[in-house]
Design a protein around this motif. Structure first.
Motif, short mmCIF file in Angstrom:
data_model
loop_
_atom_site.label_atom_id
_atom_site.label_comp_id
_atom_site.label_asym_id
_atom_site.label_seq_id
_atom_site.Cartn_x
_atom_site.Cartn_y
_atom_site.Cartn_z
N GLU A 1 -71.40 13.05 77.55
CA GLU A 1 -70.02 13.12 78.04
C GLU A 1 -69.93 13.75 79.43
N ASN A 2 -70.83 14.69 79.71
CA ASN A 2 -70.75 15.44 80.96
C ASN A 2 -71.82 15.03 81.97
N ALA A 3 -72.57 13.96 81.70
CA ALA A 3 -73.70 13.60 82.55
C ALA A 3 -73.28 12.59 83.62
N GLN A 4 -74.03 12.58 84.71
CA GLN A 4 -73.89 11.57 85.75
C GLN A 4 -74.48 10.25 85.25
N PRO A 5 -74.14 9.11 85.89
CA PRO A 5 -74.62 7.81 85.39
C PRO A 5 -76.12 7.73 85.17
N ARG A 6 -76.92 8.29 86.10
CA ARG A 6 -78.37 8.21 85.92
C ARG A 6 -78.83 8.99 84.70
N ASP A 7 -78.29 10.20 84.54
CA ASP A 7 -78.68 11.01 83.39
C ASP A 7 -78.18 10.40 82.08
N LYS A 8 -77.03 9.76 82.11
CA LYS A 8 -76.55 9.07 80.91
C LYS A 8 -77.53 7.99 80.48
N GLN A 9 -77.98 7.21 81.45
CA GLN A 9 -78.94 6.15 81.12
C GLN A 9 -80.26 6.74 80.66
N ARG A 10 -80.70 7.79 81.32
CA ARG A 10 -81.97 8.43 80.94
C ARG A 10 -81.91 8.93 79.50
N LEU A 11 -80.84 9.61 79.14
CA LEU A 11 -80.70 10.16 77.80
C LEU A 11 -80.55 9.06 76.75
N ARG A 12 -79.80 8.02 77.09
CA ARG A 12 -79.64 6.90 76.15
C ARG A 12 -80.97 6.22 75.86
N ARG A 13 -81.77 6.01 76.90
CA ARG A 13 -83.03 5.30 76.70
C ARG A 13 -84.07 6.19 76.05
N LEU A 14 -83.99 7.50 76.26
CA LEU A 14 -84.90 8.41 75.56
C LEU A 14 -84.58 8.50 74.08
N ASP A 15 -83.35 8.12 73.72
CA ASP A 15 -82.95 8.11 72.32
C ASP A 15 -83.41 6.85 71.60
N HIS A 16 -84.00 5.91 72.34
CA HIS A 16 -84.47 4.66 71.76
C HIS A 16 -85.77 4.90 70.99
N LYS A 17 -85.99 4.07 69.97
CA LYS A 17 -87.18 4.21 69.14
C LYS A 17 -88.45 4.05 69.98
N HIS A 18 -89.44 4.89 69.73
CA HIS A 18 -90.76 4.91 70.37
C HIS A 18 -90.73 5.46 71.80
N ALA A 19 -89.55 5.84 72.31
CA ALA A 19 -89.50 6.31 73.69
C ALA A 19 -90.28 7.60 73.89
N ASN A 20 -90.38 8.43 72.88
CA ASN A 20 -91.05 9.73 73.04
C ASN A 20 -92.36 9.81 72.24
N ALA A 21 -92.93 8.67 71.90
CA ALA A 21 -94.13 8.68 71.04
C ALA A 21 -95.29 9.42 71.70
N TRP A 22 -95.37 9.41 73.01
CA TRP A 22 -96.51 10.02 73.70
C TRP A 22 -96.53 11.54 73.56
#
Length: 299
Positions: free
Chosen positions: A52-73
């Protein structure tokens, strides 16, 4: 601290149910939905608050990090027993962590030393710059990993096979980065691999960039050419976070099943390690592209 109240409530309720006792003040405590489910709700509220409080880039970054397998490494055990994919040097690892947390990866915003375009502090330009072979190296690392996975599964994969589109195709295109002569129903399979940056300007406003890229850049380009051939076509599109499109996810799960069966390893443990390895491959390539443009230490 955020999870302590729900964890205590879940433990309190579970203990009452197990013991079958009527504890003091037990009636005043809310019924628990289970610690895992309650913790997921806490995390989801935290993420929504950040979005809610993020800039467009950070919103996209957080949304994509919430995707499955994004943090597997992150959970990858550094070991060379099954290859060196998960062994990341200190600079590589620190750069990958900085990207994960949205921290600057450069100390100043000098122009890119290779193309002279503005070099943002967060490293987005480095992942899209075409002046070196970095994007090709990133692609080839993922391609080679899928090839190895196919080999482990006994599928006899081929790299960059010619003639997949039939004898009438004169374009010499090679849409099959990895291909299998026999996949199902007597037909082969050609896999086209891509790795995109979801934070690039062309993807920043897209909710599911890897899905759109697979549809618009892969299937729209090659599907017609595969009509009449004996091969099916599949697009496996990763993001630099490690997320993958749904078609690619289903395909890799099938390859993992083949490989785990032949290696006589439980599918769940093999799958966890496999996703961690591919995540490390992508993060190593991403971090190296960033470091290749960091000339701040050069006098």
């Amino acid at each position: 601290m955020d999870h302590a109240p729900v964890a205590f409530s879940a433990s309190f309720s579970a203990s009452i149910n197990i013991c079958g006792e009527n504890w003091l003040n037990a009636s005043s405590r809310p019924a628990s939905i289970g610690q895992r489910a309650a913790s997921e709700l806490v995390d989801r509220r935290t993420l929504n608050s950040l979005l809610e409080n993020a800039q467009p880039r950070d919103k996209q970054r957080l949304r994509r990090l919430d995707h499955k397998h994004a943090n597997a490494w992150i959970t990858a055990l550094p070991s060379n027993t099954d290859g060196r994919d998960t062994i990341m040097g200190p600079k590589i690892f620190c750069t990958a962590v900085a990207r994960l947390l949205g921290l600057p990866v450069y100390s100043n915003s000098n122009p890119c030393p290779l193309c002279q375009q503005p070099l943002d502090l967060l490293g987005d330009h480095a992942l899209c710059c075409k002046k070196t072979q970095d994007t090709i190296t990133r692609h080839n690392r993922v391609r080679n990993w899928l090839f190895k996975l196919g080999e482990l599964g006994g599928l006899h994969p081929q790299l960059e096979k010619l003639g997949l589109l039939g004898p009438t195709d004169s374009s010499k295109r090679r849409p099959g980065d990895v291909s299998f002569e026999l996949w199902r129903y007597g037909r082969g399979l050609a896999i086209d691999v891509a790795v995109i940056c979801p934070l690039a300007p062309s993807h920043l406003q897209q909710e599911h960039p890897c899905e759109l890229y697979a549809e618009r850049q892969k299937h729209a380009r090659y599907d017609a050419g595969f009509k009449g051939s004996r091969f099916d076509f599949a697009a496996v599109v990763f993001e630099t976070s490690g997320a993958v499109n749904s078609e690619g996810n289903d395909l890799i799960k099938q390859l993992i099943r083949f490989a785990s069966r032949r290696e006589c390893v439980g599918n769940s443990s093999f799958a966890g390690r496999a996703w961690a390895r591919i995540g490390c491959c992508i993060q190593t390539s991403v971090a190296q592209a960033i470091l290749n443009r960091d000339y701040s230490d050069v006098s």
